[in-house]
Structure formats: structure tokens, C-alpha cells
Write an enzyme that holds these catalytic residues in place. Structure first.
Site, PDB file in Angstrom:
ATOM      1  N   TYR A  54      29.853   6.061  44.319  1.00 58.68           N
ATOM      2  CA  TYR A  54      30.564   4.953  43.671  1.00 58.68           C
ATOM      3  C   TYR A  54      30.241   4.852  42.180  1.00 58.68           C
ATOM      4  O   TYR A  54      30.931   4.169  41.435  1.00 58.68           O
ATOM      5  CB  TYR A  54      30.235   3.610  44.356  1.00 58.68           C
ATOM      6  CG  TYR A  54      30.834   3.450  45.748  1.00 58.68           C
ATOM      7  CD1 TYR A  54      31.580   4.457  46.341  1.00 58.68           C
ATOM      8  CD2 TYR A  54      30.644   2.283  46.470  1.00 58.68           C
ATOM      9  CE1 TYR A  54      32.101   4.322  47.605  1.00 58.68           C
ATOM     10  CE2 TYR A  54      31.177   2.135  47.751  1.00 58.68           C
ATOM     11  CZ  TYR A  54      31.905   3.168  48.308  1.00 58.68           C
ATOM     12  OH  TYR A  54      32.426   3.025  49.571  1.00 58.68           O
ATOM     13  N   LYS A  71      24.436  13.180  55.535  1.00 59.59           N
ATOM     14  CA  LYS A  71      25.313  14.295  55.896  1.00 59.59           C
ATOM     15  C   LYS A  71      24.659  15.540  55.315  1.00 59.59           C
ATOM     16  O   LYS A  71      25.255  16.292  54.525  1.00 59.59           O
ATOM     17  CB  LYS A  71      26.724  14.030  55.314  1.00 59.59           C
ATOM     18  CG  LYS A  71      27.807  14.984  55.793  1.00 59.59           C
ATOM     19  CD  LYS A  71      28.223  14.758  57.236  1.00 59.59           C
ATOM     20  CE  LYS A  71      29.223  15.811  57.674  1.00 59.59           C
ATOM     21  NZ  LYS A  71      29.452  15.832  59.121  1.00 59.59           N
ATOM     22  N   ASP A  73      28.675  11.100  60.928  1.00 53.57           N
ATOM     23  CA  ASP A  73      29.733  11.136  61.961  1.00 53.57           C
ATOM     24  C   ASP A  73      29.171  10.741  63.315  1.00 53.57           C
ATOM     25  O   ASP A  73      29.743   9.926  64.038  1.00 53.57           O
ATOM     26  CB  ASP A  73      30.430  12.506  62.002  1.00 53.57           C
ATOM     27  CG  ASP A  73      29.518  13.677  61.670  1.00 53.57           C
ATOM     28  OD1 ASP A  73      28.324  13.446  61.409  1.00 53.57           O
ATOM     29  OD2 ASP A  73      29.991  14.825  61.695  1.00 53.57           O
ATOM     30  N   ASP A 112      28.591   1.224  53.179  1.00 51.57           N
ATOM     31  CA  ASP A 112      29.795   0.400  53.017  1.00 51.57           C
ATOM     32  C   ASP A 112      30.623   0.480  54.305  1.00 51.57           C
ATOM     33  O   ASP A 112      31.050  -0.535  54.876  1.00 51.57           O
ATOM     34  CB  ASP A 112      30.591   0.980  51.830  1.00 51.57           C
ATOM     35  CG  ASP A 112      31.709   0.068  51.371  1.00 51.57           C
ATOM     36  OD1 ASP A 112      31.856  -1.019  51.943  1.00 51.57           O
ATOM     37  OD2 ASP A 112      32.433   0.459  50.436  1.00 51.57           O
ATOM     38  N   ASP A 169      30.903  -2.352  57.876  1.00 52.10           N
ATOM     39  CA  ASP A 169      32.167  -2.935  58.366  1.00 52.10           C
ATOM     40  C   ASP A 169      32.317  -2.635  59.853  1.00 52.10           C
ATOM     41  O   ASP A 169      32.746  -3.479  60.634  1.00 52.10           O
ATOM     42  CB  ASP A 169      33.376  -2.344  57.622  1.00 52.10           C
ATOM     43  CG  ASP A 169      33.815  -3.222  56.455  1.00 52.10           C
ATOM     44  OD1 ASP A 169      32.922  -3.816  55.826  1.00 52.10           O
ATOM     45  OD2 ASP A 169      35.030  -3.320  56.187  1.00 52.10           O
TER      46      ASP A 169
END
Ligand code: NAD
Length: 362
Positions: A141, A192, A224, A248, A252
Site C-alpha cells: 500500500y 506468501k 491462501d 486488510d 474483513d
């Protein structure tokens, strides 16, 4: 000197939900339980409308002089077409970065009264209590270079950079290890590392730091698999440590385990003790101005503010108990409603929290 709390309602449902948390703050001040001075400021789309900037200098100045910041949410369709460099969300990224709020704590706790509100089976989610520790001021980001450029053949190319320095990884990992130490002692670092070098380094550093925290049981998981495991068997997790973007998304996802994104608070902390507190959700333009948004994530964020920035652990607990009472009494906003409960609005939930708090403070 009296500590200052800066209130930034922002856009969409922001002003409605922050008003409920502010009501609670004013009540605590009136009752003589808290001595703080409240200030207000602009951030996001409303700040663009007033000043042309999503983070006006005046807001940043006030933020730097505050013990803590209580924020609503930013953004909405009205500003979707403004220049990318001054979008509402840039204001949020800028305040996080300017105040070095690198540690984002996102608890995903299921109030037992809301077990019916989750879309997952009761036995999968009941008793759920996870803390997500998300790195907040680095990663993809913020990484440079970034942008959209034109290629020689005339087509455009979008690009971002995922970069993490050793120190950035170390400081967020320390927060996660310390948090796990104070909880059930289990830490899962999500990365990852099989594909991304930046997270290969992440894994190496987290492994190095584990030697300092023998009481913490460390595990690594690819993003994943972690997404799948969070839905399949979420109670296996205690503390999750992860990067800015993965955190992030995972938080959620975790919000639905708790019934609604309207129940998830967050704290963003700097090394110098400054903190910004906000619900995990966005500005929910689809329900803004209708008095139906759930303000509990924001009120729970206030409870984190009391705990982390003001050292008011007892008041924070009382506020959490008050929310628990409101839910036990069957009061629900639309997002967490289930049959047989009492459906009420945003404002009314705020009033009920104050009533419950009144009974607990006597
Ligand atoms: P959102 O979180 O605003 O909404 C997603 C869904 O959850 C919507 O259906 C919404 O009605 C519901 N919802 C959200 N908060 C709720 C609440 N308190 N009570 C009940 N229901 C609630 O995400 P989005 O729709 O993807 O984004 C809308 C805007 O918010 C965008 O402009 C986005 O950039 C911005 N955004 C801001 C933040 C922030 O300020 N921290 C975070 C995420 C998104």
C-alpha cells in the site's frame, strides 16, 4: 495537562456511528469518570470538499497534539472520480503514515449472543476470539514506485511495489509476540513466502524472533491456506500476524465470523504511544443517513482507546460489559438482527449503551 482526543467522523456512516461513541465519551466526562478534552477535525471526502485535501494540515496538526484519535470512515461514490493523489482513502493512508501508526490490532471476538448472526455454523464460531495484528504503514500500500504508466505499444500498465525492511518486520512481529504472550500463547504468521521474496524475509525474521519468545507457539501459514482455515476452523487461531494487504483482507473475512463487519473495532498504534481507533468497516454509502448502521464497532474502538491510549482498563471493561448487556437485552441493528430480537436504530443503540453503562457505574 488535560489529554486531548481528536474526533474525525469522516464520510458516509462515519458521522452517525462516531456520534454514538462521542455520546459515550461525553457521558463518561459528565459522570466525572474521565478527564479529557474533545476536538474535532476533517478527513476524507468531507475534507476534500472543504479544503481540497483529504488530510488538511490543520487536522494533522491537531492529531499530532492529541493523545488519541477516534475515527469513523472515509470515502464514497461522490469522490470516486477525483484525482487519485487526493482520494479520500489517501487521507487515511497519510495520517497512518504521518503518525507512524504501524501496528494495527483487529480483534475478532464473537459475542455469544450473536452466534445466530454469523453465516457460519454455531459450533464453528461459538467461542471465537482472534486477534489480528496487521502491519499498517508498509508493504504494497505504500511501496514505491507505484502508478499507471503508458507502454511503448500504447497500452497502459498498473504497478505497485511490495517492500518490507527488516526493521519494519521486527517491530510488528514484536507486537504480535507480546500480544500472544498475554493471550493464549499461539501465534500464526501469515505470508506468501513460497512466491514473494518480501515475505520470505518476513518468515525468516519472525523465526529469528521466536527464539526470544519460548512460551509462544509459532506457526506459519500461506495466505491462501489461512483464508480457507479461517472459514473452516477459525477457533484454531489465537493471534494472527500478517502484512498490510493480507491483514486488510483477512480482517474483513474474520468480521463475518463475528456476525457483522459492524462489530469489528481496531486500534492503530505508534511506538510513541499515539493511537488511532476506528471500526474496521468502510463508509457504507449504501446505508448512510438511514440510522441503521451498527455503531458497536466504533464504540468497541472507543473501548480500545480507553485501554491503550488512556490506560483506563476498568472503564474499557465496563464499556464492553455495557455492550454485552445491550446484546443480552436483545437490542440489534439490522445487520445483526435475528428472529425474536428487538430491531432498533443507530442512535437508539447508542442510548442503550449509555443506559447499560449507567447501571454498571453506580
Ligand atoms: P464497507 O465496509 O463500507 O461496506 C461493506 C458492506 O458492509 C456494505 O454492505 C455496508 O452496508 C456494510 N456495512 C459496513 N459497515 C456497516 C455498519 N457499521 N453497520 C451495518 N452494515 C455495515 O465497504 P465498501 O462498500 O467496499 O466501501 C465503501 C467506501 O468505504 C469506499 O469508498 C471505500 O474506499 C471506503 N472504505 C473506507 C475504509 C476506512 O475508512 N477505514 C475502509 C474500507 C473501505
Amino acid at each position: 495537562m488535560t489529554k486531548k482526543i481528536l474526533i474525525l467522523p469522516g464520510d458516509g456512516v462515519g458521522p452517525e456511528i462516531v456520534a454514538q461513541a462521542e455520546k459515550v465519551l461525553l457521558f463518561l466526562i459528565e459522570q466525572g469518570k474521565l478527564s479529557v478534552k474533545l476536538e474535532h477535525g476533517l478527513i476524507g471526502g468531507c475534507a476534500i470538499d472543504e479544503t481540497g485535501s483529504p488530510l488538511p494540515d490543520e487536522t494533522l496538526k491537531k492529531a499530532r497534539h492529541s493523545a488519541a484519535i477516534l475515527m469513523g470512515s472515509v470515502g464514497g461514490p461522490k469522490w470516486d472520480n477525483v484525482d487519485r493523489a487526493i482520494r479520500p482513502e489517501r487521507g487515511l493512508l497519510a495520517i497512518r503514515s504521518e503518525l507512524a501508526l504501524f501496528a494495527n490490532l483487529r480483534p475478532a471476538y464473537l459475542f455469544p449472543q450473536l452466534v445466530e448472526a454469523s453465516t457460519l455454523k454455531k459450533d464453528v464460531v461459538s467461542g471465537l476470539d482472534i486477534m489480528i495484528v496487521r502491519e499498517l504503514t508498509g508493504g504494497i500500500y505504500f511501496g514505491m514506485p507505484r502508478g499507471i504508466r503508458e507502454l511503448d505499444d500504447g497500452q497502459r500498465e498498473g504497478f505497485n511495489t511490495l517492500v518490507y525492511s527488516e526493521n519494519e518486520i521486527k517491530r510488528i512481529a514484536r507486537v504480535a509476540f507480546e500480544t500472544a504472550n498475554k493471550r493464549r500463547g499461539r501465534l500464526c504468521s501469515v505470508d506468501k513466502a513460497n512466491v514473494l521474496e518480501a515475505t520470505e524475509l518476513w518468515r525468516e525474521i519472525v523465526n529469528d524472533m521466536a527464539k526470544e519468545y519460548e512460551a509462544v507457539e509459532l506457526q506459519h501459514m500461506y495466505i491462501d491456506n489461512a483464508s480457507m482455515q479461517l472459514v473452516k476452523e477459525p477457533k484454531q487461531f489465537d493471534v494472527i500476524l500478517t502484512t498490510n494487504m493480507f491483514g486488510d483482507i483477512l480482517s474483513d473475512l474474520a468480521s463475518m465470523l463475528t456476525g457483522s463487519i459492524g462489530m469489528l473495532p481496531s486500534a492503530s498504534l505508534a511506538e510513541n504511544g499515539t493511537g488511532m481507533y476506528e471500526p474496521v468497516h468502510g463508509s457504507a454509502p449504501d446505508i448512510a443517513g438511514k440510522n441503521i448502521a451498527n455503531p458497536l464497532a466504533t464504540i468497541l474502538s472507543l473501548s480500545m482507546l480507553l485501554r491503550f491510549s488512556l490506560g483506563e482498563e476498568k472503564l474499557a471493561k465496563k464499556l464492553e460489559q455495557a455492550i454485552d448487556l445491550v446484546l443480552t437485552d436483545g437490542f440489534r441493528t439490522k445487520d445483526i438482527y435475528s428472529k425474536g430480537m428487538k430491531s432498533i436504530g443507530t442512535n437508539e443503540i447508542g442510548d442503550e449503551v449509555i443506559k447499560a453503562l449507567t447501571s454498571l457505574l453506580v
